[in-house]
Structure formats: structure tokens, C-alpha cells
Design a protein around this motif. Structure first.
Motif, short mmCIF file in Angstrom:
data_model
loop_
_atom_site.label_atom_id
_atom_site.label_comp_id
_atom_site.label_asym_id
_atom_site.label_seq_id
_atom_site.Cartn_x
_atom_site.Cartn_y
_atom_site.Cartn_z
N VAL A 1 18.61 -19.68 -0.33
CA VAL A 1 18.64 -18.60 -1.30
C VAL A 1 17.39 -17.74 -1.18
O VAL A 1 16.35 -18.18 -0.69
CB VAL A 1 18.78 -19.14 -2.75
N GLU B 1 16.05 -13.24 -2.10
CA GLU B 1 16.48 -11.86 -2.31
C GLU B 1 16.92 -11.24 -0.99
O GLU B 1 16.68 -11.79 0.09
CB GLU B 1 15.32 -11.03 -2.90
N ASN B 2 17.54 -10.04 -1.08
CA ASN B 2 17.87 -9.29 0.14
C ASN B 2 16.57 -8.98 0.88
O ASN B 2 15.59 -8.53 0.27
CB ASN B 2 18.59 -8.00 -0.21
N GLU C 1 27.07 -15.68 2.55
CA GLU C 1 27.77 -15.01 1.45
C GLU C 1 29.29 -15.19 1.58
O GLU C 1 30.04 -14.20 1.66
CB GLU C 1 27.42 -13.51 1.42
N SER D 1 23.88 -17.73 -0.35
CA SER D 1 24.57 -16.98 -1.40
C SER D 1 23.58 -16.44 -2.41
O SER D 1 22.52 -17.02 -2.64
CB SER D 1 25.61 -17.86 -2.12
N HIS D 2 23.97 -15.28 -3.01
CA HIS D 2 23.21 -14.76 -4.14
C HIS D 2 23.73 -15.32 -5.46
O HIS D 2 23.11 -15.11 -6.50
CB HIS D 2 23.32 -13.22 -4.18
N GLY E 1 22.20 -5.85 0.94
CA GLY E 1 21.87 -5.39 -0.40
C GLY E 1 21.12 -4.07 -0.40
O GLY E 1 21.35 -3.22 -1.26
N ASP F 1 21.24 -9.24 -4.23
CA ASP F 1 20.51 -10.36 -4.81
C ASP F 1 20.30 -10.19 -6.31
O ASP F 1 20.59 -9.15 -6.90
CB ASP F 1 19.16 -10.54 -4.10
N ARG G 1 20.58 -6.81 -8.64
CA ARG G 1 21.72 -6.68 -9.56
C ARG G 1 21.25 -6.11 -10.90
O ARG G 1 21.88 -5.20 -11.46
CB ARG G 1 22.37 -8.04 -9.79
#
Length: 825
Positions: free
Chosen positions: A39, A41-42, A168, A199-200, A399, A427, A431
Motif C-alpha cells: 500500500v 499513495e500514487n 489494483e 490496492s488503495h 492517480g 490513493d 480521494r
């Protein structure tokens, strides 16, 4: 898990791109039987790390060990060692069928006979779901995003990997398919396979993973037991601190004016939709995918045809196409950014400004200073991670691409904003930023419509929610009724029936997009033209005319087969005509009356070497030297023509009559060379669709990177195509020798355009991946027939050019339009 075998070990990996340290001394390990979450962030480095593990990228430092064997940065070696990867954008070849993609996606020892490949593929798809709505014989290009992703997952599982990387994997999947995926993950890990789950969606990671590793800014932040961390703790590890995860406050729009009014709008997939959306309001469209909500949104965006009434701020909107919708101040953010949202080769700056060029234009001229300033402001505001605004957008993470596309849509200040899956592949931090931006757009006066498969997102973001079922709005939730539970309940308890209607794409267009359509249409055209010519002039069907015409057809068809081979991989060879002429010129020195057998054999050996050398030179110019195929082969065209003129400034050197007669031999009215051309077309056609070499040829032309990930060697395939093209041009020069009879340096010039025309008329895609050797044969037959018919009808040679140009334009338009009609949006 210390006593379990390590199946994937990444030690101290550092990967640097220009201006960016994507990975900085990252160590990561996965043991057998575990699901290991990855995991971040982008732009944190997750996909880059797995690209290094799979051999797609070579790190500056560090090593990768798969099942005890250190790799050397080779994707094929990683595949053989048991690593399979499912990427965010499926690595599939769109012009190949589902079955063919699955065939190339598994190791060679697991592949069935190509004769049985469709049945084998259906078995694999059935393992995913008994009622899977994917036809093994359907081309991947016509599948929807969720279907393509299912095929990609099925392909990876079919390879029976030791390490399965899922990047993802649920972004395009419906809820039931997510459950199927998790069931398969549990099944394969129980048998000893390990899974890397990127995955986010933190809840999904917690639900499926045993351990998880956090990346931030290219650096590892530690590995943890998934069950030992709360959702908030994982988020804080990802972003490096506490994060406000509340949705922006909703506004009170009860007294605001109506911006968008839709009355009884209907189209493919939805019926009689009526809705009024006020200024500052965000309305969500919810429902099981395929129930009309996306079709309705696309119709409002002018992407598909619809009937009904739509007004924006009281002014009737025109929805004929996306341009007219944009002129009515309706803007659309697509859910499939790879196919509809970005222009991959253009820069960040250009991708941003394209949707709002009037803000940077003065009397039609774009101010680069204004464009750059607005792009930099957008990059800063939306926190888009990019080395510069002139970086190609395809190099950005998913992202960051999504954030830039949203920024470009909002930059046009639309009155109606349509957003499909606003946070797909984005991410956690981004979001929240997107939610805030959408709420700000609404507060500024826009009417916002959102389609999302995430009920939690719809409930938190939207003021009202319309529930779609089978093309109808079955329920509206407003104010306090907008909750995740109410949305889910309304979706699952809907009992409407879909109105019967026509398929989105007519059967005629589907047929026209298939492999048989060009052959049937060409056969009909050949027969019709022949019958008309015979009716006007009975001499057209004389044995002499037919045999002469078939000999010309064979010559053009054989060189067209070479052109076809090259165009299948996305190339073109403009030098085939001068090469044919050079071969005739060379042979005019060796195949004279009285020449010894040894002398004649020397000539044949020389022209064979010349043909192969030309193919090799063309490949080197296009491959290693990276010239465009048209530029490279145009240079070869001029060089070959120059050599021919040096050898024979004027036509000379007669080909021996005995040799010309042997080449022109006939069986009845049929020239032997015509029989050879027909047999060759059939053999090559079978090989194209029923051999691994033919499948690889089409795969490389369809999508190079996907073919490489499936184990193909694009450079070697391209070399074979160029050599094959030149060789077949050399073969086609043999019957031309008998037709010309002398060393004429200009004899083959017309075959360059003729060969390209025959291939295009025969149904080949100009972009590679699709074509037919039988189609090329029929295309050659039609071209020669047109040339002969104009003489018999005495309508002037200029009509040959008119008719040839018309046939090319008609073929390209028809085949392109039909294939566009069946491609999933």
C-alpha cells in the motif's frame, strides 16, 4: 511466517528515472501461502517495485530473487520462474480474441493446440464463473473495462504462478466478481502460491491480506501484520501523519435555480429518464453496473445517441456529439482514463489545456505562456506529481493522470459536470482532495452528476442519489435518506424489468467488423464487375484475357503478401517496387540466351541475397535506428532505384525465351504462378490464425508491450516480417521478369502502391494486428480486374486511378467505422 519458504525477495532495490528517485533502497519479501498487501499513495513506488520484480524494469541497485533464483531483469525469465502480474491497465492485445490472449499468456508447456484453443479458453472462463458473459472468440477490443480485467486475471491464474501480483485488481470489478476474486486468492494461497495485493482500498487489504508493507515516496515504511493495524493507522502510515477522512460538508440547495433539466430522455440501455438538478447540487447515479446509469451519463455527454429533452440553464442542449455537448457547457470526466481520458504521448501541459484552449487563445493562436501558467497552477492545486509540465502524461502514475484529467475538465468552467468513477485508481489522500474539488465546483454553481461503484463514496459525496435498475430510475434518495445502507438496499431490492430494445450495435456492423466481411464484399465486387464487363464485351472472358489477367494478379498478390506480413506488425515497406525492378535488372545480366547453368544459378543466388539484405537494412533503420517505417523505406526506395538506373540507364538485356516460357507455363487457362499464389495465400492464412508464429505476428502488431509481456520478442518478430516482405517481393519479381522480358529499372515502381492498396482493400488495419492473406489475394484480383475492365470498356486510363482511390477510401472508411462501432466504450 519465518519458517515458510520465501518465494519473492527484493533486496535493497533503487530505481531512478530522470528527475525522480522512484525507489530508494527498498527491501520486500513474500512467503509461500500468504497474501501480502502493498500500500501507498500514487507515486509511492508500488507499481515500479513490481515492475522491477517482474523484470520489466532493471534497477540501478539491488537484486530480485524468485523461488531461490536471482533474476537478471528479464520478463520471460520471471515468467518461467513463476511470477505472474495483473496490471492496472490489462496487458492484452485488442485485435486478438480472448482465447488467443489467454493462449499467449500462459507458458508454452501449458498451451493447448490452437485448433482447440477456443474450447480450452471457455473452460478457463467457466472456472471464473459459470455464467461469465465473455465469448472466448470475441476480440478483446470490443470488451468493456471490467470484462478485460477479468480476462487479465483469468490469464494470470491460468499460468499457475508461484507468485501472483495483483495491481489494483478490483477497480473495474463488480461486487460479485470481487467475491469471486477473493475466493480464488484464498484457494491458490492454500495450495502454496503467494499473492502480492496492491490496492488503495484499505478495507479490501485488511480483508484479504496476512501482512502488508507500506511505501511512501519510494521508501519502505515497514512490514506489519494486517490484523494488527486499524484502518486509520494504515492511512497514517501511508500519508505520514493524521488525515481528515471526512467528506466535505453538503450544501443546502433547496432554493437554488435549476441548472440541468432532463425530460423523458431515452437511448441504448436506459428509458424515459427525467431529472432536475439545481445549482450547487451533486447527484449520484447508483445501481449494479450495466443497468443504465453509465449509458445515461454518456448520452448527456454526447457520446451516444439519445432522444428526449435536455436544457442547461434554461437553454436547450444539443447532444449530437461530445463537441456539441461541450458547447452546451456539459463536460464529461470518463471512467476509463487510459482509453478516453488522456493523450498518452502529449505532455502534462497539453493534456491540461486541450479541454479549455479558448482561455489560452488569441484569435486562434495559443499563448504558450498562458498555457504553461495555467498548467503549473493546476499541477500545484491538484498536487499532481510530475517532473515537469512538459513530461509525457503516460509516464505519470494512474492517480496523477486522473487528477490532471479532472483539473482539465474543471478548467473549462462547465455548468454541468459529469464524472464517471471520480476516484478510480486514486490513493486515499488524493480521494479526499477530489471530493473537496467536486464540492467546490458545485458550490461555484455547477450541477454535478457522479457515477460510482462505491456506495460509501456516493453516500458521503452526493446530496441526492438516483437508483438505476434495468434502464429505469426506480428510486430517489434525498437528504437524510442518503446513506450507504439505503443505497445498497435500494439497489438489491429493485424489481423493474428492462424494456426490450435493439442491441447497441447492429448485427450488420458486427458482421462488417469481422474477418469474413472483407472477403465476402471483395468476392461480390469481383463477380459483379466481371459479369458487367462480360456483358458489355464478351471478349473479357476469353482464355487469353483471363490467363494474362491471372498472371498479373499473381504478381501483385505475392508482393502484397509480403506487404501484408509487415503491416500486421504495424510497418510498411515502400521499397518493394524498386526492389522488384532491381531484381529484374540484375537477372537481365544472368538469364540471357546461351548463359551457362552455373551463371544462371549465380544470378539466382545474388538476387536472393539482395532481397534478404534489403529486408535487413529496412529493419535496422526502423528497429535499432528508430526511423519511421515510411521514412526508412522511402530512403531504401530511392537507393534501390538509383542502383537500378546505374546498372541499366535504359532498358536492356533480354530474359531468355526458354526461361520466360517456363515461368509463364499454364495448366489450361490457369497460369502455374497463379496456382502458386492461391496456394500460398491459403497456407499463409492458416499459419496466421492457427500457428504460434502467426499469433505472435498479430499480437505484436496489436499491442507491442502486451505481446512482450506475453513472452513474444517484438524485435525478432519485426525482423522476420521485414525479411519476409523483401523475400516475397523477390519472389513476385520472378513472374514480372516473364511479363517485362528485359532489364527495365522502372518495371516494379507501380507495385509499391499496388501492394499497399491490395492489402488495405483486403481488410488489413493500418495500425497492425488485423489482416488476411486471402483478403490481399482478392484485393489484388479486384485491382487488376479494374485495370483490365477500364480497357475493355474503353473509358480511359484515368478511371483506373479514380476507381483505385475510391476503393481504398471506401474500404478504409467501412472497415474503420465497423470496428469503431463494436469497440466497447
Amino acid at each position: 511466517m519465518n519458517d515458510q519458504k520465501t518465494l519473492l525477495q527484493v533486496d535493497g532495490v533503487t530505481k531512478i528515472f530522470p528527475g525522480v528517485r522512484a525507489l530508494d533502497n527498498v527491501t520486500f519479501s513474500v512467503v509461500e501461502g500468504e497474501v501480502h498487501g502493498l500500500v501507498g499513495e500514487n507515486g509511492a513506488g508500488k507499481s515500479t517495485l513490481m515492475a522491477v520484480a517482474s523484470g520489466a524494469l532493471v534497477p540501478e541497485q539491488g537484486r530480485v530473487v524468485i523461488d531461490g533464483t536471482q533474476t537478471r531483469g528479464d520478463t520471460e525469465q520471471a515468467r518461467r520462474l513463476g511470477l505472474a502480474i495483473v496490471r492496472q491497465e490489462p496487458a492484452l492485445m485488442p485485435d486478438l480474441t480472448v482465447a488467443e490472449n489467454l493462449y499467449l499468456g500462459v507458458p508454452a508447456e501449458q498451451r493447448p493446440s490452437l485448433i482447440e484453443v477456443a474450447q480450452w479458453a471457455r473452460g478457463l472462463l467457466t472456472q471464473w464463473s459459470d455464467d461469465v458473459a465473455i465469448d472466448a472468440n470475441e476480440r478483446v477490443g470490443s470488451l468493456g473495462p471490467e470484462q478485460r480485467f477479468i480476462v487479465e486475471i483469468v490469464k494470470a491464474l491460468a499460468a499457475k504462478p508461484k507468485v501472483l501480483v495483483l495491481d489494483e485488481p478490483t477497480e473495474h470489478l463488480l461486487t460479485e466478481d470481487v467475491d469471486r476474486l477473493f475466493a480464488r486468492i484464498r484457494k491458490i494461497t492454500a495450495s502454496g502460491c503467494s499473492v502480492v495485493y496492491i490496492s488503495h482500498r484499505i478495507r479490501e487489504v485488511q480483508r484479504i491480506a496476512h501482512r502488508l508493507t507500506v511505501l511512501r515516496d519510494g521508501q519502505g515504511q515497514g512490514t506489519y501484520e494486517a490484523a494488527g493495524l486499524s484502518e486509520q493507522e494504515i492511512v497514517e502510515l501511508i500519508v505520514g501523519g493524521a488525515l481528515d477522512r471526512d467528506f466535505p460538508a453538503k450544501g443546502n440547495n433547496s432554493g437554488a435555480s435549476v441548472v440541468l433539466e432532463v425530460a423523458k430522455l431515452r437511448g441504448a440501455g436506459f428509458t424515459d429518464i427525467s431529472v432536475r438538478i439545481r445549482k450547487g447540487e451533486i447527484v449520484g447515479l447508483a445501481g449494479i453496473d450495466g443497468n443504465g446509469q453509465r449509458e445515461f451519463m454518456r448520452a448527456l455527454a454526447g457520446q451516444t445517441r439519445s432522444r428526449g429533452s435536455v436544457t442547461v440553464a434554461g437553454v436547450p442542449a444539443k447532444l449530437h456529439n461530445s463537441r456539441s455537448a461541450a458547447d452546451s457547457s456539459i463536460r464529461y470526466l470518463p471512467g476509463d482514463r487510459h482509453r478516453e481520458g488522456i493523450f498518452g504521448e502529449l505532455s502534462v501541459r497539453e493534456n491540461f489545456s486541450l479541454r479549455s484552449l479558448p482561455f489560452d487563445s488569441i484569435k486562434g493562436w495559443v499563448s504558450q505562456r498562458s498555457e504553461a501558467k495555467r498548467a503549473r497552477d493546476a499541477v500545484t492545486r491538484f498536487a499532481v506529481k510530475t517532473p515537469s509540465i512538459d513530461t509525457p502524461i503516460r509516464t505519470l502514475s494512474g492517480g496523477n493522470q486522473q487528477k490532471l484529467v479532472l483539473a482539465s475538465v474543471l478548467a473549462s468552467h462547465p455548468k454541468v459536470l459529469l464524472v464517471d468513477e471520480p476516484t478510480q485508481g486514486v490513493d486515499i489522500g488524493a480521494r479526499m482532495e477530489i471530493y473537496r474539488v467536486l464540492r467546490e465546483a458545485a458550490a461555484a454553481g455547477a450541477a454535478v452528476i457522479v457515477v460510482s461503484s462505491d456506495a460509501h463514496e456516493v453516500a458521503g459525496l452526493c446530496d441526492r442519489v438516483l437508483i438505476f435498475s434495468r434502464g429505469h430510475v426506480v428510486k430517489e434518495l434525498g437528504e437524510n435518506a442518503v446513506s450507504e445502507n439505503n443505497i445498497t438496499s435500494a439497489v438489491l431490492t429493485a424489481t423493474t424489468e428492462r424494456e426490450k430494445g435493439a442491441s447497441r450495435t447492429s448485427g450488420l456492423w458486427k458482421w462488417a467488423a469481422g474477418d469474413w466481411a472483407p472477403l465476402v464484399m471483395l468476392a461480390v465486387a469481383v463477380c459483379a464487375l466481371g459479369l458487367y464487363a462480360a456483358h458489355v464485351n464478351p471478349a473479357y472472358l476469353s482464355a487469353r484475357n483471363l490467363s494474362g489477367m491471372l498472371a498479373l494478379v499473381a504478381t501483385l498478390a505475392i508482393v502484397a503478401y509480403g506487404q501484408q506480413m509487415l503491416m500486421l506488425v504495424g510497418g510498411i515497406d515502400l521499397s518493394v517496387g524498386p526492389l522488384m525492378g532491381l531484381i529484374v535488372v540484375i537477372q537481365s545480366f544472368f538469364l540471357n540466351d546461351g548463359a551457362s547453368l552455373a551463371h544462371q544459378l549465380s544470378g539466382w543466388g545474388i538476387v536472393l541475397l539482395v532481397a534478404l539484405a534489403v529486408g535487413l537494412v529496412n529493419w535496422m533503420l526502423v528497429g535499432p535506428f528508430r526511423l519511421h517505417p515510411m521514412v526508412a523505406t522511402l530512403a531504401t526506395y530511392m537507393a534501390l532505384q538509383a542502383v537500378s538506373l546505374l546498372l541499366r540507364p535504359v532498358p536492356g538485356g533480354l530474359i531468355a525465351d526458354s526461361i520466360a516460357e517456363s515461368i509463364s507455363a499454364q495448366v489450361g487457362v490457369m497460369p502455374i504462378i497463379a496456382i502458386v499464389a492461391i496456394v500460398l495465400a491459403v497456407v499463409l492464412e492458416i499459419a496466421l490464425f492457427k500457428s504460434r508464429a502467426g499469433l505472435t505476428l498479430r499480437g505484436v502488431g496489436s499491442r507491442v508491450e502486451a505481446a512482450r509481456m506475453s513472452g513474444a520478442r517484438p524485435q525478432l518478430t519485426s525482423l522476420a516480417a521485414y525479411m519476409g516482405c523483401s523475400f516475397l517481393a523477390g519472389v513476385a519479381a520472378v513472374p514480372m521478369m516473364a511479363q517485362v522480358g528485359t532489364g527495365d529499372p522502372s518495371a516494379g515502381i507501380n507495385y509499391t502502391l499496388g501492394s499497399v492498396a491490395a492489402v488495405v482493400i483486403g481488410g488489413t488495419s493500418l495500425f497492425g494486428g488485423r489482416g488476411s492473406f486471402v483478403g490481399s489475394l482478392l484485393g489484388a484480383l479486384l485491382i487488376i480486374q479494374v485495370n483490365v475492365v477500364t480497357s475493355f470498356l474503353d473509358i480511359g486510363d484515368s478511371w483506373q486511378s479514380y476507381l483505385l482511390g475510391g476503393m481504398i477510401l471506401t474500404s478504409v472508411a467501412l472497415y474503420s467505422k465497423s470496428r469503431e462501432m463494436v469497440v466497447a466504450k
